[in-house]
Scaffold this active site. Structure first.
Site, PDB file in Angstrom:
ATOM      1  N   THR A 173       0.830  -1.204   0.000  1.00 55.85           N
ATOM      2  CA  THR A 173       0.000   0.000   0.000  1.00 55.85           C
ATOM      3  C   THR A 173       0.867   1.257   0.000  1.00 55.85           C
ATOM      4  O   THR A 173       2.017   1.233   0.485  1.00 55.85           O
ATOM      5  CB  THR A 173      -0.907   0.021   1.237  1.00 55.85           C
ATOM      6  N   ASP A 174       0.323   2.348  -0.523  1.00 54.67           N
ATOM      7  CA  ASP A 174       1.042   3.621  -0.473  1.00 54.67           C
ATOM      8  C   ASP A 174       1.181   4.141   0.952  1.00 54.67           C
ATOM      9  O   ASP A 174       2.037   4.991   1.234  1.00 54.67           O
ATOM     10  CB  ASP A 174       0.348   4.666  -1.351  1.00 54.67           C
ATOM     11  N   GLU A 175       0.388   3.618   1.867  1.00 60.80           N
ATOM     12  CA  GLU A 175       0.415   4.113   3.242  1.00 60.80           C
ATOM     13  C   GLU A 175       1.730   3.827   3.957  1.00 60.80           C
ATOM     14  O   GLU A 175       2.034   4.453   4.977  1.00 60.80           O
ATOM     15  CB  GLU A 175      -0.759   3.549   4.045  1.00 60.80           C
ATOM     16  N   TYR A 229      -1.768  -0.128  11.156  1.00 65.63           N
ATOM     17  CA  TYR A 229      -1.972  -0.858   9.903  1.00 65.63           C
ATOM     18  C   TYR A 229      -0.794  -0.686   8.959  1.00 65.63           C
ATOM     19  O   TYR A 229      -0.195  -1.664   8.483  1.00 65.63           O
ATOM     20  CB  TYR A 229      -3.259  -0.396   9.217  1.00 65.63           C
ATOM     21  N   LYS A 233       2.171  -3.329   7.410  1.00 67.14           N
ATOM     22  CA  LYS A 233       2.414  -3.521   5.979  1.00 67.14           C
ATOM     23  C   LYS A 233       3.861  -3.192   5.617  1.00 67.14           C
ATOM     24  O   LYS A 233       4.487  -3.882   4.796  1.00 67.14           O
ATOM     25  CB  LYS A 233       1.449  -2.670   5.156  1.00 67.14           C
TER      26      LYS A 233
END
Length: 325
Positions: free
Chosen positions: A125-127, A152, A156
């Site tokens: 994810t870009d997060e 979260y 990741k």
């Protein structure tokens, strides 16, 4: 036939990817592993049940013995979608995120190494990159330092680092994709776009965190699926590929757009206390995958969001059943 293990294949992106791949290729056999938590839904793939080149197994990727039994069947490729993915839930309780997103990844990596998997793709994810300034024009690149800001995204990022370590330490042919925010059919109504659509249809309040000016880069799920397919076919071991559609819009503007499409009043919008560590802006530089693998997004946001709204209007039984789980 090439055997492809897809984990988390009953979730939003995973189910769309399985359908996408089966529609394009007939020389593959897909094994879909899903624990069927609240976000996994067998109805997402009801139209392909019974195909002779598709099998579903309900299982937790953290269970090593069960996963070994699956890998012993001779898996060629692994695509790991399986993850706990809702930021709010991770803030309330991070333990399940650590278990699924980190330990589950480690189990898959160990078995991929042990049983000679040809390619392993980690769906990230870009997060993991953290937050960008609202008034900037910069975008995340593959070499942007990881700086996760909530439990979260921290799990990741941890999984990504673990995946990379298996390439450098053991030579496992891994690839990582990091995508911007997805929208489209079969997305759980806890997420911003489907939540807004469903609440607008029901004329219920639509909660917006903080000032609503947080900006996200949005991509139609079908474009994301085509990007993963391209990485599966042409991706280089050890590489990271950012995926995005270069369409940035604030949360408040996307809510207003949906309300206008549905002919609903903006009085439904209710601003609420901002969540802790709320990233202000995401933007993805997907130049690498476009240059090196020849992928580009195809769906204009105005078309994709209209398709999505219409799908939720036609499939009320689906999202009502999901909300009751």
């Amino acid at each position: 036939m090439k055997k492809i293990l897809v984990t988390g294949g009953c979730g939003f992106i995973g189910s769309n990817f399985i359908r996408h791949l089966l529609q394009l290729q007939d020389d593959i056999f897909i094994i879909n592993i899903d624990k069927l938590t609240y976000a996994g839904n067998m109805r997402n793939l009801s139209d392909i049940n019974g195909l002779n080149n598709y099998a579903f197994i309900r299982q937790d990727i953290c269970h090593d013995d069960a996963m070994q039994a699956i890998f012993k069947q001779g898996i060629d490729y692994v695509i790991n979608f399986a993850a706990e993915s809702h930021v709010d839930r991770s803030i309330e309780d991070s333990q399940v995120f650590i278990k699924s997103n980190i330990l589950g990844t480690q189990v898959l990596l160990n078995n991929s190494l042990k049983y000679g998997v040809k390619k392993y793709i980690q769906i990230s994810t870009d997060e993991v990159y953290g937050s960008l300034s609202l008034d900037g024009t910069d975008a995340f690149a593959e070499d942007t330092p990881l700086s996760p800001r909530n439990p979260y995204s921290a799990t990741k990022a941890s999984a990504d680092m673990l995946v990379k370590s298996y390439y450098h330490t053991y030579g496992l042919p891994v690839m990582i994709t990091r995508c911007s925010n997805n929208y489209g059919e079969f997305q759980h109504p806890e997420k911003l776009i489907p939540k807004t659509i469903v609440n607008a249809i029901r004329e219920q309040p639509i909660g917006i965190y903080g000032d609503g000016l947080n900006v996200r880069d949005w991509i139609y799920v079908q474009d994301h699926c085509s990007a993963i397919q391209r990485v599966l076919e042409k991706g280089i071991a050890g590489e990271v590929y950012n995926i995005g559609a270069n369409y940035e819009i604030s949360n408040i503007d996307i809510v207003k757009h949906i309300l206008k499409h549905l002919g609903k009043t903006e009085d439904l919008i209710k601003f609420t206390k901002d969540r802790p560590g709320h990233d202000r802006r995401y933007a993805m530089n997907s130049g690498k995958i476009q240059r090196e693998l020849g992928w580009t997004p195809k769906t204009d946001f105005q078309i994709g969001i209209a398709n999505t709204i219409e799908w939720y209007m036609r499939n009320k039984d689906w999202w009502k059943s999901v909300q009751q789980r």
